[in-house]
Design a protein around this motif. Structure first.
Motif, PDB file in Angstrom:
ATOM      1  N   PHE A   5       0.834  -1.209   0.000  1.00 34.53           N
ATOM      2  CA  PHE A   5       0.000   0.000   0.000  1.00 34.53           C
ATOM      3  C   PHE A   5       0.862   1.249   0.000  1.00 34.53           C
ATOM      4  O   PHE A   5       1.814   1.359   0.775  1.00 34.53           O
ATOM      5  CB  PHE A   5      -0.902   0.000   1.236  1.00 34.53           C
ATOM      6  N   MET A   6       0.523   2.185  -0.898  1.00 38.48           N
ATOM      7  CA  MET A   6       1.248   3.453  -0.972  1.00 38.48           C
ATOM      8  C   MET A   6       0.301   4.630  -0.783  1.00 38.48           C
ATOM      9  O   MET A   6      -0.488   4.932  -1.676  1.00 38.48           O
ATOM     10  CB  MET A   6       1.930   3.577  -2.348  1.00 38.48           C
ATOM     11  N   PRO A   7       0.361   5.273   0.365  1.00 39.90           N
ATOM     12  CA  PRO A   7      -0.442   6.484   0.535  1.00 39.90           C
ATOM     13  C   PRO A   7       0.299   7.664  -0.112  1.00 39.90           C
ATOM     14  O   PRO A   7       1.437   7.926   0.243  1.00 39.90           O
ATOM     15  CB  PRO A   7      -0.533   6.653   2.059  1.00 39.90           C
ATOM     16  N   LEU A   8      -0.347   8.320  -1.063  1.00 40.87           N
ATOM     17  CA  LEU A   8       0.284   9.454  -1.747  1.00 40.87           C
ATOM     18  C   LEU A   8      -0.470  10.734  -1.401  1.00 40.87           C
ATOM     19  O   LEU A   8      -1.627  10.690  -0.978  1.00 40.87           O
ATOM     20  CB  LEU A   8       0.239   9.257  -3.270  1.00 40.87           C
ATOM     21  N   ASN A   9       0.192  11.858  -1.591  1.00 38.72           N
ATOM     22  CA  ASN A   9      -0.501  13.135  -1.427  1.00 38.72           C
ATOM     23  C   ASN A   9      -1.068  13.602  -2.759  1.00 38.72           C
ATOM     24  O   ASN A   9      -2.149  14.163  -2.828  1.00 38.72           O
ATOM     25  CB  ASN A   9       0.440  14.196  -0.863  1.00 38.72           C
ATOM     26  N   THR A  10      -0.306  13.391  -3.824  1.00 39.38           N
ATOM     27  CA  THR A  10      -0.765  13.782  -5.156  1.00 39.38           C
ATOM     28  C   THR A  10      -0.420  12.670  -6.140  1.00 39.38           C
ATOM     29  O   THR A  10       0.465  11.846  -5.878  1.00 39.38           O
ATOM     30  CB  THR A  10      -0.042  15.058  -5.650  1.00 39.38           C
ATOM     31  N   MET A  11      -1.105  12.664  -7.275  1.00 38.88           N
ATOM     32  CA  MET A  11      -0.875  11.599  -8.244  1.00 38.88           C
ATOM     33  C   MET A  11       0.546  11.620  -8.812  1.00 38.88           C
ATOM     34  O   MET A  11       1.118  10.574  -9.115  1.00 38.88           O
ATOM     35  CB  MET A  11      -1.890  11.692  -9.378  1.00 38.88           C
ATOM     36  N   THR A  12       1.116  12.807  -8.928  1.00 40.16           N
ATOM     37  CA  THR A  12       2.456  12.898  -9.545  1.00 40.16           C
ATOM     38  C   THR A  12       3.525  12.132  -8.746  1.00 40.16           C
ATOM     39  O   THR A  12       4.545  11.754  -9.311  1.00 40.16           O
ATOM     40  CB  THR A  12       2.895  14.365  -9.714  1.00 40.16           C
ATOM     41  N   GLU A  13       3.276  11.905  -7.467  1.00 40.42           N
ATOM     42  CA  GLU A  13       4.257  11.157  -6.658  1.00 40.42           C
ATOM     43  C   GLU A  13       4.489   9.741  -7.175  1.00 40.42           C
ATOM     44  O   GLU A  13       5.533   9.141  -6.898  1.00 40.42           O
ATOM     45  CB  GLU A  13       3.801  11.096  -5.187  1.00 40.42           C
ATOM     46  N   ILE A  14       3.543   9.203  -7.925  1.00 41.86           N
ATOM     47  CA  ILE A  14       3.691   7.836  -8.431  1.00 41.86           C
ATOM     48  C   ILE A  14       4.829   7.762  -9.462  1.00 41.86           C
ATOM     49  O   ILE A  14       5.454   6.714  -9.623  1.00 41.86           O
ATOM     50  CB  ILE A  14       2.347   7.304  -9.007  1.00 41.86           C
ATOM     51  N   ILE A  15       5.104   8.878 -10.100  1.00 40.65           N
ATOM     52  CA  ILE A  15       6.180   8.905 -11.102  1.00 40.65           C
ATOM     53  C   ILE A  15       7.522   8.563 -10.447  1.00 40.65           C
ATOM     54  O   ILE A  15       8.272   7.744 -10.945  1.00 40.65           O
ATOM     55  CB  ILE A  15       6.278  10.317 -11.764  1.00 40.65           C
ATOM     56  N   ASN A  16       7.787   9.177  -9.294  1.00 38.50           N
ATOM     57  CA  ASN A  16       9.044   8.904  -8.602  1.00 38.50           C
ATOM     58  C   ASN A  16       9.150   7.448  -8.160  1.00 38.50           C
ATOM     59  O   ASN A  16      10.219   6.850  -8.230  1.00 38.50           O
ATOM     60  CB  ASN A  16       9.175   9.794  -7.356  1.00 38.50           C
ATOM     61  N   ILE A  17       8.027   6.904  -7.717  1.00 34.60           N
ATOM     62  CA  ILE A  17       8.038   5.519  -7.259  1.00 34.60           C
ATOM     63  C   ILE A  17       8.298   4.549  -8.423  1.00 34.60           C
ATOM     64  O   ILE A  17       9.017   3.578  -8.282  1.00 34.60           O
ATOM     65  CB  ILE A  17       6.696   5.186  -6.560  1.00 34.60           C
ATOM     66  N   LEU A  18       7.735   4.857  -9.573  1.00 33.87           N
ATOM     67  CA  LEU A  18       7.791   3.891 -10.691  1.00 33.87           C
ATOM     68  C   LEU A  18       8.933   4.144 -11.672  1.00 33.87           C
ATOM     69  O   LEU A  18       9.320   3.253 -12.410  1.00 33.87           O
ATOM     70  CB  LEU A  18       6.471   3.913 -11.460  1.00 33.87           C
ATOM     71  N   LYS A  19       9.463   5.349 -11.693  1.00 34.13           N
ATOM     72  CA  LYS A  19      10.416   5.647 -12.762  1.00 34.13           C
ATOM     73  C   LYS A  19      11.842   5.879 -12.293  1.00 34.13           C
ATOM     74  O   LYS A  19      12.767   5.832 -13.088  1.00 34.13           O
ATOM     75  CB  LYS A  19       9.925   6.833 -13.603  1.00 34.13           C
TER      76      LYS A  19
END
Ligand SMILES: [Mg+2]
Length: 232
Positions: free
Chosen positions: A217-231
């Motif tokens: 589970f990944m609690p994010l504040n904004t959707m753009t944070e997923i970029i750092n996690i995946l890229k």
């Protein structure tokens, strides 16, 4: 590493890709005002919610079921005395909801653009088929997605069907959404990954108070944070 695992990323639509719940709340407020002669607004609201929960299994999610629930609530609150004029006003509130403009949430298009070449992107949403198709078409986002799944519900079994259809194992699947109950918990239960992006308004039915801890589970504040996690 999660970024080496993930092959398919599914996005919830309402209040994840675009604004939705505020439109419903505006319609509900207008409905409460229409019924002010019968009951104070908070009571109308409570009665409407009661009707919605009673009919959820019959109507499913979406605007059309919401319209029927408003009419049923009006009939009950007015002891079957409400005029057809009032019924028509309720229908108009629902029809206005079906014609709301699409407002994309911050960062959405940028995230899709960045992830499109490395992952299969899909939409996994509840709601009325035609209405969700309209929103997707008007969003201008359609070309980012490999598949669109409009689901009658978002329970574990519904995600299982989606994964089977996509020929994707849970450990290669990541779901992003604003509802812990619908977008996160069932996916974690299957062994998938889930990222929560909170939206400032959540429908009572989707609310969960408990805090959640889970290795996938990944609690994010904004959707753009997923970029750092995946890229990165
Ligand atoms: Mg949502």
């Amino acid at each position: 590493m999660i970024k080496n695992q993930i092959q398919v990323i599914a996005f919830d639509a309402d209040d994840t890709l675009w604004v939705n719940e505020p439109y419903f709340q505006e319609a509900e407020l207008a409905f409460c005002q229409l019924l002010e002669a019968y009951l104070p607004a908070p009571d109308v609201s409570r009665e409407l919610y009661k009707t919605e929960m009673k009919n959820l299994a019959l109507y499913g999610y979406g605007v059309k079921g919401f319209m029927l629930c408003m009419i049923e609530t009006l009939s009950r609150i007015s002891n079957d005395k409400a005029s057809i004029v009032l019924v028509n006003q309720v229908i108009e509130l629902g029809q206005a909801l079906l014609q709301q403009p699409i407002n994309l949430l911050d960062g959405v298009e940028e995230v899709l653009k960045q992830l499109k070449s490395d992952f299969r992107l899909v939409v996994a949403t509840k709601g009325d088929l035609l209405d969700q198709e309209r929103k997707l078409k008007n969003s201008g986002l359609q070309s980012y997605f490999h598949h669109i799944e409009i689901m009658s519900d978002k329970l574990t079994g519904d995600y299982q069907k989606l994964l089977k259809h996509l020929d994707c194992k849970p450990e290669h699947f990541l779901m992003l959404g604003n509802s812990i109950k619908s977008d996160i918990l069932p996916v974690l239960e299957l062994g998938g990954y889930a990222a929560h992006i909170p939206y400032h308004i959540t429908w009572a039915h989707e609310q969960l108070e408990d805090s959640l801890e889970h290795p996938n589970f990944m609690p994010l504040n904004t959707m753009t944070e997923i970029i750092n996690i995946l890229k990165n």
